[in-house]
Design a protein around this motif. Structure first.
Motif, PDB file in Angstrom:
ATOM      1  N   ARG A 189      -7.960  -2.468   5.149  1.00  0.00           N
ATOM      2  CA  ARG A 189      -7.228  -3.433   4.330  1.00  0.00           C
ATOM      3  C   ARG A 189      -7.814  -4.827   4.454  1.00  0.00           C
ATOM      4  N   VAL A 243       7.233  -5.465  -5.514  1.00  0.00           N
ATOM      5  CA  VAL A 243       6.422  -5.910  -6.647  1.00  0.00           C
ATOM      6  C   VAL A 243       7.145  -5.765  -7.973  1.00  0.00           C
ATOM      7  N   PRO A 290      -0.816  -0.771  -8.186  1.00  0.00           N
ATOM      8  CA  PRO A 290      -0.032  -2.007  -8.113  1.00  0.00           C
ATOM      9  C   PRO A 290       0.489  -2.320  -6.706  1.00  0.00           C
ATOM     10  N   GLN A 291       1.007  -1.305  -6.062  1.00  0.00           N
ATOM     11  CA  GLN A 291       1.593  -1.565  -4.746  1.00  0.00           C
ATOM     12  C   GLN A 291       0.550  -2.048  -3.749  1.00  0.00           C
ATOM     13  N   ARG A 292      -0.637  -1.448  -3.831  1.00  0.00           N
ATOM     14  CA  ARG A 292      -1.683  -1.859  -2.885  1.00  0.00           C
ATOM     15  C   ARG A 292      -2.154  -3.269  -3.190  1.00  0.00           C
ATOM     16  N   ALA A 326      -0.369  -5.627  -4.328  1.00  0.00           N
ATOM     17  CA  ALA A 326       0.654  -6.532  -3.804  1.00  0.00           C
ATOM     18  C   ALA A 326       0.568  -6.628  -2.281  1.00  0.00           C
ATOM     19  N   GLU A 327       0.297  -5.487  -1.657  1.00  0.00           N
ATOM     20  CA  GLU A 327       0.163  -5.500  -0.196  1.00  0.00           C
ATOM     21  C   GLU A 327      -0.994  -6.396   0.232  1.00  0.00           C
TER      22      GLU A 327
END
Lengths: 217, 217
Positions: A153, A207, B178-180, B182-183
């Motif tokens: 990440r 989100v 999308p979630q990644r 945002a993370e």
DNA sequence: TCATTCACACAACAAGCGTTACGGTTATGT
DNA sequence: ACATAACCGTAACGCTTGTTGTGTGAATGA
């Protein structure tokens, strides 16, 4: 056997370099066989002799650019965090040559996004770059120079940062001279360094919140 | 006065939307008047009736896209850091619509970089975005949600991060759902939050170090 | 030395491009 | 009701594009 004692492959390199020059100056819209030939001081006959079709010409030029970018002399890298910094600096348009490369690269995104095959190719390429960065992040973590946290990440974030900085610097070189690019990168690395190992000190809604719906057709 | 009771401007919007669809599907290389006309279910006669030349067609389509992107419903923003987060989320390709917009936007970079006038236009546009972000950063700092530090620099960094994430997500939507996205953005904001006010805890050699020379012709 | 083969210029090709001209249709103002 | 003007399909124009074919000179191998 040949007019120029030439290596076949060497001539193909010459042609590809002419392609780079045309691309850097006029983009893909200005990339015509005649323009490349003129840049080379030759005719289209030469081009078709070395490349069966335009597509092959472009592919070879981009492949060669990627290869050359990958194997160009990299700045002296230390260990750990210093190596990560060096790797990221090597991405940025800090030199005239790197600027030209990046400009071509960014320009090729239009063509790449329109071609699913090419698009997948690019995705693979960036994924590979990410794993390379991931290793560097891991190493820096083991030396205690970066706090713990999913190295993949962190690497993805770093790549995003560098990529975006490339784009900004290309459009506004005056606002993003080499020194400023390096400062911004160091700001970023500094913020990574001082990142608390404990996750997210602030809480936010997911989100999907807000008036805009989440993706999915 | 007209076949369709039509607003002149409304029809121009229809045409521009067809341009978007062609661009999103085939990029600038596939943008021909005939393709746009077909997408619209009309002929090139219609296009030339509303736009004197292709260039005007493209310019209007991009202008409209920028305008619509700027004025599209933005997610509910809180104050301070939360507002900064919202502004950055609004940039990312989290929805199908935002993905199409960003794809067109990225594709246009090839054309833009080849045209100095357009290039300057884009630079101005991004600079404006940066000042907008700078205000948000300042506000967050005043609320104590971000450590002190040149807000303009922090904004430039944030914009780079978002821009690069856009590019990565476009090429590899599977790897950047999308979630990644945002993370990763939250990771970035978190690192900003915990950034020590005191500058750079680690020291590095200047940029020009290493085998690669600094720019300047 | 002579046939062959490579390297390339030159010229022509059809296809596709943006652009222009024209003509018929339809709604509007008077 | 009629002239007018907007709307837009049709078709052709000239130009540029990628591609192909042909021809010529130089280097090579037998």
């Amino acid at each position: 056997m040949a007019r120029t004692k030439g290596d076949h492959e060497a001539r193909r390199r010459d042609v590809s370099e002419a392609v780079w020059r045309v691309l850097a100056a006029h983009g893909f819209a200005g990339l015509t066989l005649r323009a490349v030939a003129a840049e080379l001081g030759a005719t289209t006959g030469l081009l078709t002799h070395y490349f069966p079709a335009k597509r092959d010409l472009v592919v070879h030029a981009l492949d060669l650019l990627a290869e050359r970018t990958a194997s160009r002399p990299r700045r002296a890298a230390g260990q750990g965090l210093s190596a990560l910094r060096a790797a990221l600096l090597d991405i940025l348009p800090l030199t005239a040559e790197a600027t030209a490369s990046n400009r071509i690269w960014v320009s090729s995104w239009d063509t790449a996004l329109a071609d699913p095959e090419l698009s997948a190719d690019y995705a693979r390429k960036y994924a590979h770059g990410r794993t390379r960065l991931t290793d560097l992040v891991s190493a820096a973590q083991q030396r205690g120079e970066l706090p713990s946290g999913d190295p993949e990440r962190i690497a993805a974030g770093a790549q995003s940062f560098a990529l975006g900085l490339v784009v900004q610097a290309l459009f506004d070189p005056a606002a993003f001279p080499p020194q400023r690019q390096a400062e911004l990168l160091d700001d970023y690395l500094t913020s990574l360094t001082s990142l608390a190992a404990a996750r997210s000190p602030y809480e936010e809604p997911p989100v999907s919140a807000g008036p805009v719906a989440t993706a999915a057709p």
